[in-house]
Motif scaffolding. Structure first.
Motif, PDB file in Angstrom:
ATOM      1  N   LYS A   1      57.631  81.468  38.069  1.00 25.32           N
ATOM      2  CA  LYS A   1      56.494  82.181  38.630  1.00 25.32           C
ATOM      3  C   LYS A   1      56.968  83.136  39.718  1.00 25.32           C
ATOM      4  N   ILE A   2      58.101  82.781  40.334  1.00 28.19           N
ATOM      5  CA  ILE A   2      58.758  83.650  41.306  1.00 28.19           C
ATOM      6  C   ILE A   2      60.249  83.658  40.993  1.00 28.19           C
ATOM      7  N   ASP A   3      60.975  84.616  41.553  1.00 25.87           N
ATOM      8  CA  ASP A   3      62.412  84.741  41.287  1.00 25.87           C
ATOM      9  C   ASP A   3      63.277  84.488  42.515  1.00 25.87           C
ATOM     10  N   ILE A   4      62.687  84.608  43.696  1.00 28.22           N
ATOM     11  CA  ILE A   4      63.425  84.481  44.952  1.00 28.22           C
ATOM     12  C   ILE A   4      62.570  83.706  45.945  1.00 28.22           C
ATOM     13  N   ILE A   5      63.211  82.834  46.717  1.00 25.12           N
ATOM     14  CA  ILE A   5      62.529  82.160  47.821  1.00 25.12           C
ATOM     15  C   ILE A   5      63.180  82.585  49.125  1.00 25.12           C
ATOM     16  N   ILE A   6      62.376  83.131  50.028  1.00 28.82           N
ATOM     17  CA  ILE A   6      62.804  83.309  51.419  1.00 28.82           C
ATOM     18  C   ILE A   6      61.665  82.774  52.266  1.00 28.82           C
ATOM     19  N   ALA A   7      61.900  81.618  52.895  1.00 28.77           N
ATOM     20  CA  ALA A   7      60.813  80.930  53.597  1.00 28.77           C
ATOM     21  C   ALA A   7      61.370  79.973  54.645  1.00 28.77           C
ATOM     22  N   ALA A   8      62.304  80.456  55.466  1.00 30.63           N
ATOM     23  CA  ALA A   8      62.936  79.587  56.462  1.00 30.63           C
ATOM     24  C   ALA A   8      63.383  78.288  55.797  1.00 30.63           C
ATOM     25  N   MET A   9      64.007  78.412  54.631  1.00 27.09           N
ATOM     26  CA  MET A   9      64.414  77.236  53.857  1.00 27.09           C
ATOM     27  C   MET A   9      65.829  76.810  54.234  1.00 27.09           C
ATOM     28  N   THR A  10      65.955  75.556  54.600  1.00 26.15           N
ATOM     29  CA  THR A  10      67.245  75.014  55.010  1.00 26.15           C
ATOM     30  C   THR A  10      68.125  74.723  53.805  1.00 26.15           C
ATOM     31  N   VAL A  11      69.392  75.043  53.931  1.00 34.20           N
ATOM     32  CA  VAL A  11      70.368  74.713  52.896  1.00 34.20           C
ATOM     33  C   VAL A  11      70.672  73.218  52.974  1.00 34.20           C
ATOM     34  N   THR A  12      70.405  72.481  51.894  1.00 29.41           N
ATOM     35  CA  THR A  12      70.725  71.054  51.832  1.00 29.41           C
ATOM     36  C   THR A  12      71.430  70.752  50.520  1.00 29.41           C
ATOM     37  N   GLU A  13      72.188  69.675  50.499  1.00 26.71           N
ATOM     38  CA  GLU A  13      72.886  69.272  49.272  1.00 26.71           C
ATOM     39  C   GLU A  13      71.888  68.933  48.167  1.00 26.71           C
ATOM     40  N   GLU A  14      70.776  68.345  48.538  1.00 29.07           N
ATOM     41  CA  GLU A  14      69.756  67.994  47.550  1.00 29.07           C
ATOM     42  C   GLU A  14      69.193  69.242  46.873  1.00 29.07           C
ATOM     43  N   ARG A  15      68.869  70.253  47.652  1.00 31.05           N
ATOM     44  CA  ARG A  15      68.323  71.485  47.078  1.00 31.05           C
ATOM     45  C   ARG A  15      69.364  72.239  46.261  1.00 31.05           C
ATOM     46  N   LYS A  16      70.635  72.113  46.647  1.00 32.87           N
ATOM     47  CA  LYS A  16      71.707  72.788  45.905  1.00 32.87           C
ATOM     48  C   LYS A  16      71.809  72.301  44.463  1.00 32.87           C
ATOM     49  N   GLN A  17      71.268  71.136  44.176  1.00 29.08           N
ATOM     50  CA  GLN A  17      71.294  70.622  42.804  1.00 29.08           C
ATOM     51  C   GLN A  17      70.394  71.449  41.888  1.00 29.08           C
ATOM     52  N   PHE A  18      69.410  72.111  42.470  1.00 27.43           N
ATOM     53  CA  PHE A  18      68.401  72.816  41.672  1.00 27.43           C
ATOM     54  C   PHE A  18      68.457  74.330  41.804  1.00 27.43           C
ATOM     55  N   VAL A  19      69.008  74.826  42.916  1.00 30.30           N
ATOM     56  CA  VAL A  19      69.024  76.271  43.148  1.00 30.30           C
ATOM     57  C   VAL A  19      70.394  76.685  43.667  1.00 30.30           C
ATOM     58  N   ASN A  20      70.646  77.979  43.638  1.00 28.85           N
ATOM     59  CA  ASN A  20      71.801  78.551  44.336  1.00 28.85           C
ATOM     60  C   ASN A  20      71.304  79.236  45.595  1.00 28.85           C
ATOM     61  N   PHE A  21      72.015  79.018  46.689  1.00 25.99           N
ATOM     62  CA  PHE A  21      71.647  79.619  47.961  1.00 25.99           C
ATOM     63  C   PHE A  21      72.529  80.817  48.270  1.00 25.99           C
ATOM     64  N   SER A  22      71.939  81.771  48.943  1.00 20.00           N
ATOM     65  CA  SER A  22      72.689  82.916  49.456  1.00 20.00           C
ATOM     66  C   SER A  22      73.522  82.477  50.650  1.00 20.00           C
ATOM     67  N   GLU A  23      74.248  83.428  51.217  1.00 17.28           N
ATOM     68  CA  GLU A  23      74.867  83.199  52.512  1.00 17.28           C
ATOM     69  C   GLU A  23      73.759  83.001  53.544  1.00 17.28           C
ATOM     70  N   PRO A  24      73.979  82.192  54.577  1.00 19.97           N
ATOM     71  CA  PRO A  24      72.940  81.988  55.595  1.00 19.97           C
ATOM     72  C   PRO A  24      72.567  83.295  56.298  1.00 19.97           C
ATOM     73  N   TYR A  25      71.295  83.420  56.655  1.00 19.58           N
ATOM     74  CA  TYR A  25      70.854  84.591  57.404  1.00 19.58           C
ATOM     75  C   TYR A  25      70.276  84.201  58.762  1.00 19.58           C
ATOM     76  N   TYR A  26      70.149  82.866  59.018  1.00 20.87           N
ATOM     77  CA  TYR A  26      69.637  82.436  60.316  1.00 20.87           C
ATOM     78  C   TYR A  26      70.033  80.980  60.563  1.00 20.87           C
ATOM     79  N   ALA A  27      70.454  80.681  61.790  1.00 24.11           N
ATOM     80  CA  ALA A  27      70.778  79.308  62.193  1.00 24.11           C
ATOM     81  C   ALA A  27      69.633  78.762  63.034  1.00 24.11           C
ATOM     82  N   SER A  28      69.143  77.588  62.668  1.00 22.82           N
ATOM     83  CA  SER A  28      68.008  76.998  63.382  1.00 22.82           C
ATOM     84  C   SER A  28      68.296  75.532  63.675  1.00 22.82           C
ATOM     85  N   SER A  29      67.249  74.809  64.049  1.00 24.04           N
ATOM     86  CA  SER A  29      67.384  73.383  64.320  1.00 24.04           C
ATOM     87  C   SER A  29      66.016  72.722  64.218  1.00 24.04           C
TER      88      SER A  29
END
Length: 205
Positions: A48-76
């Motif tokens: 339904k969409i092709d790209i997600i940009i939504a302050a989404m944190t890179v996690t090992e769990e999510r990496k199983q389902f998607v490919n992540f870009s290089e980080p664009y912001y460091a948060s906590s």
């Protein structure tokens, strides 16, 4: 806010500015769709969409389902409490407390794994903050910048960031969309080095 939100019916925010500039640099024509955070990964998987940009944190769990870009912001991850609360000063103090999280976020993942915490899940940060104002929950665990924003405009709550959990935000695409990811990474590389990212931070934060 300040990453992605609706203002007078239009999508605005830091993520919107970042993605729009990446698209311009890459020559991509894009349309923006506003989707609740919990629905983003299913929408990507069902195309339904092709790209997600939504302050989404890179996690090992999510990496199983998607490919992540290089980080664009460091948060906590930080904590919001009611202004009257003087007992919660760090994450260890959340044991036995009723803690609000936004569904499918990093805060949700971290708190759900903690069996000593009573987790209450919300669709939006604004909904969680309302419960906190009314003292129906003891705290909220969520991303730092949105929490700073909530605390800035709400005298009933305060921010606790003495014990933060670091994380990186990145853009997600489907596993097979390698050329799309390559274009996104090229755009990120440019905006991270030519001052554009800093300009967008100054504008939105």
């Amino acid at each position: 806010p300040p990453f992605g939100y609706l203002e007078n019916g239009n999508i605005v925010g830091f993520d919107y500015d970042i993605m729009r500039e990446i698209a311009r640099l890459s020559g991509m024509k894009i349309d923006f769709t506003y989707i609740p955070f919990a629905g983003l990964l299913p929408a990507l998987q069902t195309k339904k969409i092709d790209i997600i940009i939504a302050a989404m944190t890179v996690t090992e769990e999510r990496k199983q389902f998607v490919n992540f870009s290089e980080p664009y912001y460091a948060s906590s991850q930080v904590i919001l409490v009611h202004r009257d609360n003087n007992t919660i000063k760090n994450f260890d103090n959340l044991d036995g407390k009723n803690v609000g999280v936004i569904m499918a976020t990093t805060g949700d993942t971290i708190m759900t794994k903690n069996e000593r915490v009573n987790v209450r899940k919300f669709y939006t940060g604004a909904e969680a903050v309302l419960y906190l104002e009314e003292k129906r929950i003891d705290a909220i665990v969520f991303d730092k910048e949105p929490c700073k924003n909530f605390a800035k405009y709400n005298d009933e709550i305060k921010l606790i960031e003495s014990d933060t959990i670091e994380e990186n935000y990145a853009i997600a695409v489907r596993k097979e969309d390698t050329s799309l990811l390559e274009n996104i990474n090229k755009g990120i590389s440019i905006i991270m080095t030519n001052g554009t990212c800093e300009r967008f931070i100054e504008k939105n934060f």
